[in-house]
Design a protein around this motif. Structure first.
Motif, PDB file in Angstrom:
ATOM      1  N   PHE A  30       0.853  -1.187   0.000  1.00 48.82           N
ATOM      2  CA  PHE A  30       0.000   0.000   0.000  1.00 48.82           C
ATOM      3  C   PHE A  30       0.893   1.243   0.000  1.00 48.82           C
ATOM      4  CE2 PHE A  30      -3.107  -2.889   2.183  1.00 48.82           C
ATOM      5  CZ  PHE A  30      -4.125  -2.778   1.248  1.00 48.82           C
ATOM      6  N   LEU A  41       3.313   0.839   3.460  1.00 50.55           N
ATOM      7  CA  LEU A  41       2.998   0.183   4.735  1.00 50.55           C
ATOM      8  C   LEU A  41       3.715  -1.163   4.782  1.00 50.55           C
ATOM      9  CD1 LEU A  41      -0.791   0.986   5.096  1.00 50.55           C
ATOM     10  CD2 LEU A  41       1.166   2.072   6.209  1.00 50.55           C
ATOM     11  N   PRO A  51       0.449  -4.501  13.726  1.00 48.51           N
ATOM     12  CA  PRO A  51      -0.249  -4.716  12.454  1.00 48.51           C
ATOM     13  C   PRO A  51       0.718  -4.829  11.280  1.00 48.51           C
ATOM     14  CG  PRO A  51      -0.427  -2.416  13.126  1.00 48.51           C
ATOM     15  CD  PRO A  51       0.243  -3.151  14.256  1.00 48.51           C
ATOM     16  N   TYR A  71       0.487  -5.197   6.699  1.00 52.76           N
ATOM     17  CA  TYR A  71      -0.397  -4.798   5.598  1.00 52.76           C
ATOM     18  C   TYR A  71      -0.078  -5.575   4.338  1.00 52.76           C
ATOM     19  CZ  TYR A  71      -1.286  -1.284   8.998  1.00 52.76           C
ATOM     20  OH  TYR A  71      -1.632  -0.685  10.177  1.00 52.76           O
ATOM     21  N   ARG A  72      -1.071  -6.139   3.720  1.00 50.75           N
ATOM     22  CA  ARG A  72      -0.894  -6.851   2.457  1.00 50.75           C
ATOM     23  C   ARG A  72      -1.933  -6.337   1.464  1.00 50.75           C
ATOM     24  NH1 ARG A  72       2.231 -11.752   3.917  1.00 50.75           N
ATOM     25  NH2 ARG A  72       3.383 -10.920   5.682  1.00 50.75           N
ATOM     26  N   ALA A  73      -1.449  -5.706   0.402  1.00 49.94           N
ATOM     27  CA  ALA A  73      -2.376  -5.172  -0.594  1.00 49.94           C
ATOM     28  C   ALA A  73      -2.781  -6.259  -1.585  1.00 49.94           C
ATOM     29  CB  ALA A  73      -1.732  -3.977  -1.302  1.00 49.94           C
ATOM     30  N   ASN A 124      -6.526  -7.576   4.727  1.00 49.33           N
ATOM     31  CA  ASN A 124      -5.510  -6.679   4.175  1.00 49.33           C
ATOM     32  C   ASN A 124      -4.706  -5.985   5.277  1.00 49.33           C
ATOM     33  OD1 ASN A 124      -7.905  -6.537   1.844  1.00 49.33           O
ATOM     34  ND2 ASN A 124      -5.819  -6.860   1.148  1.00 49.33           N
ATOM     35  N   GLU A 125      -5.244  -6.003   6.488  1.00 52.88           N
ATOM     36  CA  GLU A 125      -4.509  -5.533   7.664  1.00 52.88           C
ATOM     37  C   GLU A 125      -4.719  -6.587   8.742  1.00 52.88           C
ATOM     38  OE1 GLU A 125      -6.108  -1.967   9.568  1.00 52.88           O
ATOM     39  OE2 GLU A 125      -4.197  -1.594  10.552  1.00 52.88           O
ATOM     40  N   LYS A 130      -5.441   0.544  11.760  1.00 54.50           N
ATOM     41  CA  LYS A 130      -4.667   1.778  11.563  1.00 54.50           C
ATOM     42  C   LYS A 130      -4.964   2.369  10.188  1.00 54.50           C
ATOM     43  CE  LYS A 130      -3.592   0.605  15.425  1.00 54.50           C
ATOM     44  NZ  LYS A 130      -4.549   1.193  16.386  1.00 54.50           N
ATOM     45  N   LEU A 131      -5.648   1.610   9.363  1.00 51.49           N
ATOM     46  CA  LEU A 131      -6.124   2.101   8.069  1.00 51.49           C
ATOM     47  C   LEU A 131      -7.561   2.556   8.264  1.00 51.49           C
ATOM     48  CD1 LEU A 131      -4.888  -0.518   5.457  1.00 51.49           C
ATOM     49  CD2 LEU A 131      -4.500   1.947   5.365  1.00 51.49           C
ATOM     50  N   VAL A 164      -3.288   7.244   2.233  1.00 50.50           N
ATOM     51  CA  VAL A 164      -2.889   5.932   1.728  1.00 50.50           C
ATOM     52  C   VAL A 164      -3.734   5.609   0.505  1.00 50.50           C
ATOM     53  CG1 VAL A 164      -2.719   3.464   2.283  1.00 50.50           C
ATOM     54  CG2 VAL A 164      -2.401   5.157   4.096  1.00 50.50           C
ATOM     55  N   ASP A 165      -3.087   5.030  -0.502  1.00 47.88           N
ATOM     56  CA  ASP A 165      -3.835   4.567  -1.673  1.00 47.88           C
ATOM     57  C   ASP A 165      -4.320   3.152  -1.380  1.00 47.88           C
ATOM     58  OD1 ASP A 165      -4.751   3.576  -4.059  1.00 47.88           O
ATOM     59  OD2 ASP A 165      -2.928   4.007  -5.195  1.00 47.88           O
ATOM     60  N   TYR A 166      -5.627   3.032  -1.055  1.00 54.96           N
ATOM     61  CA  TYR A 166      -6.205   1.746  -0.662  1.00 54.96           C
ATOM     62  C   TYR A 166      -7.028   1.193  -1.820  1.00 54.96           C
ATOM     63  CZ  TYR A 166      -8.221  -1.777   2.454  1.00 54.96           C
ATOM     64  OH  TYR A 166      -8.573  -2.970   3.053  1.00 54.96           O
ATOM     65  N   PHE A 167      -6.400   0.417  -2.679  1.00 55.99           N
ATOM     66  CA  PHE A 167      -7.079  -0.134  -3.858  1.00 55.99           C
ATOM     67  C   PHE A 167      -7.770   0.969  -4.661  1.00 55.99           C
ATOM     68  CE2 PHE A 167      -7.283  -3.763  -0.756  1.00 55.99           C
ATOM     69  CZ  PHE A 167      -6.364  -4.577  -1.403  1.00 55.99           C
ATOM     70  N   PRO A 226       0.987   1.413  16.951  1.00 58.32           N
ATOM     71  CA  PRO A 226       1.496   2.653  16.369  1.00 58.32           C
ATOM     72  C   PRO A 226       0.374   3.619  15.990  1.00 58.32           C
ATOM     73  CG  PRO A 226       1.574   0.880  14.745  1.00 58.32           C
ATOM     74  CD  PRO A 226       1.147   0.257  16.046  1.00 58.32           C
TER      75      PRO A 226
END
Lengths: 435, 435
Positions: free
Chosen positions: A174, A185, A209, A211-213, A223-224, B161-162, B176-179, B209
């Protein structure tokens, strides 16, 4: 209904039987209310459980909508037929916060709504005792993880989730706008936990946490998610890591058993106790799946069906459904994976499957600078873009390795949930960013 | 130098005296090497400390660069003059990982480099015993926090956190660019911890965090830091929160004292024990600063110099330098801050200052739906953009409040560090995104 606030200290519902014949004040949510003759039976729910309050006379007519927050004062009375063996004879009921009509009922055995609707109103659906129990168990798992690692001389670390580059070379990241610069992230604390081993802490763990997009929108992916990370120095074999993880899981499950009895009973969960978890090289696992279930696997790996079948195989041996799969080929493991001593095309790495799902990836890491730089180049990556990480290996890096457990996956496998989203308080997926 | 690997189990440096006259194997980093006549005195450093190894004959000529990783086998001997009272008479030395020349020396009393250089080579500078001690203490603080909260019936939570929007209405957020959608990094778990209180957990804590896109580049600010968050329901006054935080800090400092004796001695730190921390309304604090130090403060608030002076004032009363500042005006507190009962222009909130710096913000929250919606509108914000949060307040929300402690600030104040970056393993600031 009384209008003055009580000055009595609060008693928790679960402790009501300890106060027989004494004045007490309960505070909580209106779980249900049932009227019978001139009486009303009000079930109040707080963090300790549910207690029955008996309302007589004018009080019995109080309009109390389900899920309103109330303070009920009166006298505790032993009542063998009441839940918990005691009830409260109410003298006053204060409504602290009145509830509007609910999107779904919370006082039935299960919530009459789809998962998506429950997630849309997450703070409400979490009030249902069964849903609620999930995160009590999750908190216990995280606490037991910390306690075990700390007892073994591991230092808790806090590493950045804002990073300049990914650990795997750039996919599934991300992007973040960091003061006009491009940041990402963190997909895992992999590099940082290795750096903390090399920084002399030797044994470190992190609960944070990641993060995997990933575009996947499956029942297994978030995704988190929360990663329970472990890394340790001065080990020679990944066998030491599997040993450690097995002991860790026994401790974690033991603590859940000790502290979450009511939650486990409510969910009808019997805890497995992992012991002598089989360690099966992936090539052998593929042969077993082929022979036993006619299952064909992808090259050097297991697919989700293969993971489920391998756990079934272990269960059929009358063992808890845990299995370490070892010796993954180098080309499907990251560049930092240590080659296997007997065959350089394989790695000294493992996954742990639990009830049909991978919950851990781990292994030994390359600790030699030249070998690591070569491994990066072999994958068509540029060692220069890993400078901050790679640099450390020039200044004395012990042999080391580690693993990571996905907290939500562990929780959902333990509780037999169909979808990993059920084990995330506020899941983030392809389409969900709220609440 | 021997070339075969030892099969002996490893002994930690600190345990050497327990193995007098026995064969042992140490593993660690070459802290220093000193040659004298035909002998070499090799100091090996591991996670437990430093031990002296005596190398004779051919071994004494071994070329061992500082910070190389070695395994030294031999016999432990009591030696009153050696550090720790024992030394190792080496029979073999294996170099597991040779170190290149270092960017700065690590075996002097302090590192001869600027903070920026130390942060550029963070995994190296963390090997210096003094720097190293910081994160051992930080791990103990985090562990003690968890232990205390858990003992008080608090559930550990993990919240996203997103997020789709900020808690304060949109400033200081990292996008953040989330998809392909716009998301943000959470500035705090404020809304989520309140939601978990309302979800029936009542008492929750989080260690995670948080992100502030503040342009500040000062010795007090980090753009990513660890927040120790607490939120609890069914309280009536912020006094209960200050009471709780005081007990919490006593427990945390007590645990650091119990488990980090060597680290505190190394750093020359004497732990304060907060007790009866003064609680001073901000208006009164301003009067004190004016009268005593001729210090003028900004409207309704203290500036950094005011925070330092107020702690100095408390120290001059012969108390540890902690002070709760209370009754901040509504217009400098967030929309969810509960108005003070006696004056609606003030809030039932507080900051905690420690050794000259704010380490905590806390207070009661508004729990009435209508009041909260009004408060949002009064600030020119749209209640609709807070729907996922606000919604919960319609379904029964108990009176509640909480606070948050910045872990790095707490650590750096406790250890008397000039810059909060020293208390972050891998700090993120305006210009630093690596390592």
């Amino acid at each position: 209904m009384s209008t003055h606030s009580s000055v009595q200290p609060r008693t928790l519902c679960a402790n009501l039987p300890d106060y027989a014949e004494q004045p007490v004040m309960l505070e909580g949510w209106v779980h249900s209310i049932r009227r019978l003759g001139g009486l009303a039976f009000l079930n109040v729910r707080d963090r300790s459980g549910i207690a029955q309050c008996v309302l007589e006379g004018e009080l019995a007519n109080a309009a109390l909508a389900p899920e309103s927050v109330v303070a009920v004062s009166g006298v505790a009375v032993l009542a063998p037929k009441a839940p918990g063996g005691a009830e409260l004879r109410a003298a006053s009921v204060d409504c602290l916060s009145a509830a509007a009509p609910l999107p779904f009922e919370l006082n039935k055995k299960t919530i009459p709504a789809r998962l998506d609707t429950m997630l849309d109103h997450r703070a409400l659906s979490l009030r249902h005792p069964q849903t609620h129990a999930t995160f009590t168990v999750q908190s216990a798992l995280a606490g037991a993880f910390r306690e075990f690692m700390s007892g073994r001389g591991f230092t808790q670390i806090f590493t950045p989730k804002l990073v300049a580059a990914g650990t795997e070379g750039g996919s599934n990241l991300f992007p973040v706008d960091y003061f006009g610069r491009r940041a990402y992230l963190a997909q895992s604390p992999q590099f940082y936990k290795q750096m903390m081993v090399g920084a002399g802490y030797e044994r470190v763990f992190e609960i944070a946490p990641v993060y995997r997009a990933e575009e996947h929108d499956t029942s297994r992916h978030l995704n988190e998610y929360v990663s329970l990370d472990v890394e340790m120095g001065f080990i020679r074999s990944e066998e030491e890591l599997m040993e450690l993880e097995e002991e860790l899981l026994r401790h974690m499950f033991g603590e859940v058993a000790r502290t979450c009895g009511p939650e486990l009973a409510l969910l009808g969960v019997e805890l497995p106790m992992p012991r002598d978890i089989p360690r099966i090289p992936v090539a052998e696992a593929q042969r077993i799946l082929q022979q036993r279930y006619g299952k064909t696997s992808p090259k050097g790996d297991l697919d989700p069906e293969g993971e489920r079948l391998l756990c079934r195989y272990v269960s059929e041996l009358n063992k808890p459904a845990f299995v370490f799969v070892t010796r993954y080929p180098r080309d499907i493991r990251p560049m930092y994976a240590m080659p296997a001593p007997e065959d350089g095309t394989l790695t000294a790495s493992f996954d742990l499957l639990f009830n049909g799902l991978e919950i851990t990836t781990g292994g030994l890491r390359i600790h030699d600078y030249g070998q690591l730089a070569d491994s990066i180049r072999e994958r068509g990556l540029d060692p220069g873009s890993f400078a901050g990480y790679l640099d450390l290996f020039r200044y004395g890096m012990p042999p080391h390795g580690g693993f990571a457990i996905g907290l939500e996956r562990l929780t959902s496998r333990l509780l037999g949930q169909a979808n990993v989203r059920e084990a995330s308080a506020f899941p983030r997926d392809r389409s969900r960013l709220t609440p």
